[in-house]
Structure formats: C-alpha cells, structure tokens
Enzyme design. Structure first.
Site, mmCIF file in Angstrom:
data_model
loop_
_atom_site.group_PDB
_atom_site.id
_atom_site.type_symbol
_atom_site.label_atom_id
_atom_site.label_comp_id
_atom_site.label_asym_id
_atom_site.label_seq_id
_atom_site.Cartn_x
_atom_site.Cartn_y
_atom_site.Cartn_z
ATOM 1 N N SER A 107 -19.496 17.722 -46.011
ATOM 2 C CA SER A 107 -19.306 17.231 -47.375
ATOM 3 C C SER A 107 -17.904 16.648 -47.598
ATOM 4 O O SER A 107 -17.548 15.656 -46.985
ATOM 5 C CB SER A 107 -19.609 18.368 -48.356
ATOM 6 N N ASP A 156 -12.236 5.585 -40.339
ATOM 7 C CA ASP A 156 -12.615 4.200 -40.647
ATOM 8 C C ASP A 156 -11.412 3.286 -40.841
ATOM 9 O O ASP A 156 -11.473 2.082 -40.554
ATOM 10 C CB ASP A 156 -13.497 4.154 -41.901
ATOM 11 N N LYS A 163 -23.492 16.409 -44.372
ATOM 12 C CA LYS A 163 -23.879 16.698 -45.748
ATOM 13 C C LYS A 163 -23.285 15.598 -46.630
ATOM 14 O O LYS A 163 -22.117 15.650 -47.001
ATOM 15 C CB LYS A 163 -23.386 18.076 -46.165
#
Length: 524
Positions: free
Chosen positions: A289, A300, A314
C-alpha cells in the site's frame, strides 16, 4: 429501524458520485426493497429470536465479501482499535510491557510519559490496578490493557513490586496521550551511510521521519537506506509527504483513478530534506500500500534503487463511510498508479479472499521468493522509468531493481516454534530482569556492548529446557546447531532493546539482514 439505517447509509454514499450518475431506486421492484422485505421477514417470523443489529451487519458484510479483498465493514470498537496506530497516539499510562509468568513486567517506560514522571522503572512488576489484583490470576493481556488505558486526565492507582524492595510500592499515574511511533529505528551504519526503518504510515510519520533525518544529516549522512520491509502501509497523505522529501518540485508521486473516481494526482512540492543524496529502499513480500507508493515513486523517477523481493501488491483505495452507530464501511473506490502508469494492485478474483490472503505462501511454494527468474510479467504490462527509461512492470507490486533471495535456512522449524510459544522473549526478559544493574555497570554505552557482549550459554540452555518441558524439540542435532547463531543474535538484540531502545535493537539484528547487506554492497 432497518429502513432508516439503510437510507442513512445510502445518503452517506451520495457524495461519492453526482446526482446524474446515481439514482436511488426505492420503488416496489427495487433491489433495496427486496433487502428490506428479507430483513423484516427474518426479524418478524424466524423460529428463534434474532438480533436486528446483527442481521444488518451480516448483510453489509455479505455484500462487501463479494467485492474486492479490501472492502470491509468495521464495528465501532474495531474502528477505534484500527484508528489508534494511524492517529499516532492513544491514551494510557505510557509503558512498554510484556507478560512473564502471569505478571506484567515493565520493559521500558515511555520517555517523558506519565509513568516515567512518577518514577516507574524498567523491570518493575505491576501487580495491582486500582483495587484489582492482576498478577498470578491468569488475566488476559487485553483485559489488563483495558484497565490501564483510559481518558486523558484520569487517574489510576497501581501496586508495583520492585526487585530489591520488600514492600509493594504504590503509584498514582495520571493518564495522558501516549505517542505511537511509526518510525521504528534510525542510526548511522557507517560514517556516511544512515538507516531509517518505517513500520507504518500514520498521521505522525512525516514529523517523526524529518526529525530522524535531520539528526542523521547532522552526523554527516550522504546515503540513506530506507527500510520498508514488512511495512503494511497506512495513510496515503503520509506516503506522499515522505516521497516529497526525495523528489523535485512537481514530480508525480502517485495518482488514483476508479470507475466513478476521477483521476487525482499527488505531486511533490519541492524543498525536500534529501533530494540529492543516494537512496536505497528495502522491500519484501509484506511491503504494501502506502509503502509501495513510496517505493514506486523513487523507482519510477530513478531517484534510488529498490532492493529486496516483489512487494505485496495492495493498490486499492478505500474510502471510509461512517455509519450512525460509530461503525464504518471501508469501500474500495479507485486504484493506485505509480508515476510511470503501473497499477500497484495484484490480480484477484472477487469473493475469493482466502486465495488472495494465501498469495505470499503461494509465492514461496512457486519459488518466487528464492529466484527472480520465477517472477513472470506479460509484455503488455511493460512500463519505463521517467528519467533513465529503464523497463519496469505493472500488474502487481513493485519488482525491485536488485533481487535478494529469501534465506530459508536462517529460521529453523525449532526456532519458529520456540518463538511462537513465547519462550525466546520470556527467556530474555528473565535474564535482563535478573541482571539489569550488572549489565548497566558493565557496559557504559551501546558501542561497548555491541563489541563485547555475547549472550550467556545458560540463557540459551534455559530456553531449550523450557522447550523440552513443552515438547518443543529439535528434530536433530543438526537442527539445534543451525538454530543457535540467529537465536544468539536475536537475544543480544533483545537485551540491547531493553537496555537502550529500538535503534540499538535494529543495529544488532540487522547484522544478518541480507537485504541490508546487499544494499551496502551496492552503495560501495
């Protein structure tokens, strides 16, 4: 009553969508009317008496169980219990404790907390709360906590037994707000490499993190190891704040999007504490999460390396819907996406929550935790990092840049059973309780302790003897010998925790942390 409750629940849902998108169907053929008739029939005609409140709760649970694995219903009591660690505090007396032979043993009073202020010490035994004896009566840990906790400003009288003093001591503690730390530990690994472990993302995580970061930067930190292993997530806002400390102004951190929820972007605001230094993030199968949001954003943007094993996956956004009696529906309304467009959520089949919960076990069986080659991604899930255009994959969790296989030899079956039955922690507590003063006199600081201390063999022998009494035995001499190295290190770390704190605990236990060791190799 049922009709009114359902109407209120529906009205609470209305803000999620526009009037044009949602029409309340309350006519004779409406599904809601069908539900009303079923409830009234059971409540009025069923052969045995039933609780109307439970009927409604079961009905809500039944609806949510057929959806995704994370939509859920919580009772008022469950809501309070779930919110405490996220709020970053609770109200009580302020001690860390454990149960030893049916007696509450204080491990450490919380610094500047109400118990420390009146003179309660590590090693004290709380035997009486107000007029109730709690020692030697097999009272549950939950019942003891209920008696010790209470509203801020209220008083609790406690009877304390202290080693070396014959009489029972009496203390009156005024309850107060007790902080719940979400940053587990921070310390300098080497002159230029710092370490911070975040256990969860709560309302106070960002403040805790910044305080720790400033201390490490003041000690000369140039590289940070951010440990998110076993971090199950928490508040989205806290994850965004943490990611902001590493990224440049306007860098995308995460975005959410759902069937009725329009795309919402969360971007860095600039001015972070650590936008230039080297970063390595540690993750494992239980990193989930909010922790995946931070990991994905750093990966990224090519801001740092992610080291470990594929994270949990999640990536569903829950919206809390408060109900009139204090209970709550947590309804999934959107997905989390990393800056490169990867969906964090792993695949699931609606209504099959057990299969979903067993995913990590299935990863172990498939060999994924031991070999990166066992992780397969479809080409259709391919994405690219934003600066170096490296290939990354969506479709469930964050795949690390550097895979570290799980060492299945470290924890033997014998060790797991000793731990599960509390024999290791209790053996440590007894040892520290009996030798606390001698240890404090022998080791003036943690560096001296870390260099010279080794757990006495009699402590290990006492744990094995207790195991024998409870029929927890190694299958062979080889298993016993294999158990010893990590057990001894674990006991040393627990002693360090009891004498100093969690920073020192992790400094010791991390000596065999394979992810951290690989991170340090990459840093060099």
């Amino acid at each position: 009553m049922i009709k009114r409750t359902l109407y209120v629940a529906i009205l609470l849902l209305i803000p999620l969508v526009s009037n044009a998108q949602m029409t309340l169907r309350l006519g004779p053929d409406a599904p809601l009317r069908k539900l009303q008739i079923a409830e009234m029939a059971v409540n009025s005609l069923y052969v045995d008496s039933v609780s109307e409140e439970k009927l409604v709760e079961d009905g809500i649970r039944g609806m949510l169980e057929k959806l995704d694995p994370h939509s859920s219903y919580l009772t008022a009591k469950e809501v309070k219990e779930a919110n405490e660690p996220l709020q970053g505090n609770f109200e009580g007396i302020g001690v860390q404790f454990n149960m030893v032979e049916d007696t509450l043993l204080v491990i450490q009073p919380v610094t500047n907390g109400p118990s420390e202020k009146v003179g309660i010490l590590a090693g004290d035994r709380i035997v009486k709360v107000n007029d109730t004896i709690i020692a030697g009566v097999k009272m549950s840990k939950e019942e003891i906590m209920r008696r010790l906790r209470g509203p801020k400003g209220t008083k609790v009288n406690m009877g304390i037994v202290r080693r070396g003093i014959a009489d029972t001591l009496s203390f009156t503690v005024v309850r107060d707000k007790i902080p719940v730390n979400s940053v587990d530990a921070s310390y300098m690994i080497s002159p230029k490499v710092g370490y911070i472990r975040i256990g969860s993302f709560s309302a106070t995580t960002h403040d805790e993190f910044c305080e720790r970061m400033k201390k490490l930067l003041g000690k000369g930190m140039k590289t940070l190891v951010l440990d998110l292993q076993e971090n199950g997530g928490g508040f989205l806002h806290a994850a965004v704040q943490i990611a902001n400390e590493f990224l440049d102004n306007n860098d995308l951190i995460v975005y959410t999007e759902g069937r009725q929820a329009q795309r919402t972007e969360y971007r860095a605001k600039g001015g972070g504490l650590f936008t230039k230094g080297q970063v390595v993030v540690l993750v494992d199968s239980y990193t989930a999460s909010a922790a995946e949001i931070v990991s994905g954003a750093i990966q990224d943007h090519d801001r740092g390396l992610v080291v470990g094993r594929r994270t949990f996956g999640k990536g569903l956004v829950q919206r809390p819907i408060d109900l009139p009696d204090g209970s709550m529906i947590r309804l999934t309304i959107a997905h989390y996406y990393t800056p490169s467009g990867r969906c964090i959520q792993k695949p699931y089949e609606k209504g099959h929550s057990r299969d979903y919960a067993m995913d990590v076990v299935n990863r172990l069986k498939s060999g994924e935790l031991m070999s990166a080659d066992s992780v397969h991604f479809a080409d259709s899930l391919k994405c690219y990092t934003l600066k170096k255009h490296r290939v990354v994959y969506g479709g469930g969790g964050i795949m690390p840049d550097e895979f570290v296989p799980l060492d299945t030899t470290k924890y033997t079956r014998f060790h797991r059973e000793l731990s599960a039955k509390g024999m290791i922690i209790n053996g440590n507590l007894r040892y520290v309780d009996q030798h606390r003063k001698a240890l404090q006199q022998e080791y003036k600081d943690f560096a001296d302790f870390r260099a010279r201390f080794d757990i006495p063999q009699e402590v290990v022998d006492s744990i094995f003897a207790e195991g024998e009494r409870q029929k927890v035995r190694p299958k062979s001499e080889a298993e016993r010998l294999q158990t010893l190295p990590y057990l001894r290190l674990q006991l040393k770390a627990l002693v360090a925790r009891d004498l100093w704190g969690m920073d020192e605990y992790f400094a010791v236990i991390n000596e065999t942390n394979d992810l951290l060791r690989r991170a340090l190799e990459l840093i060099k």
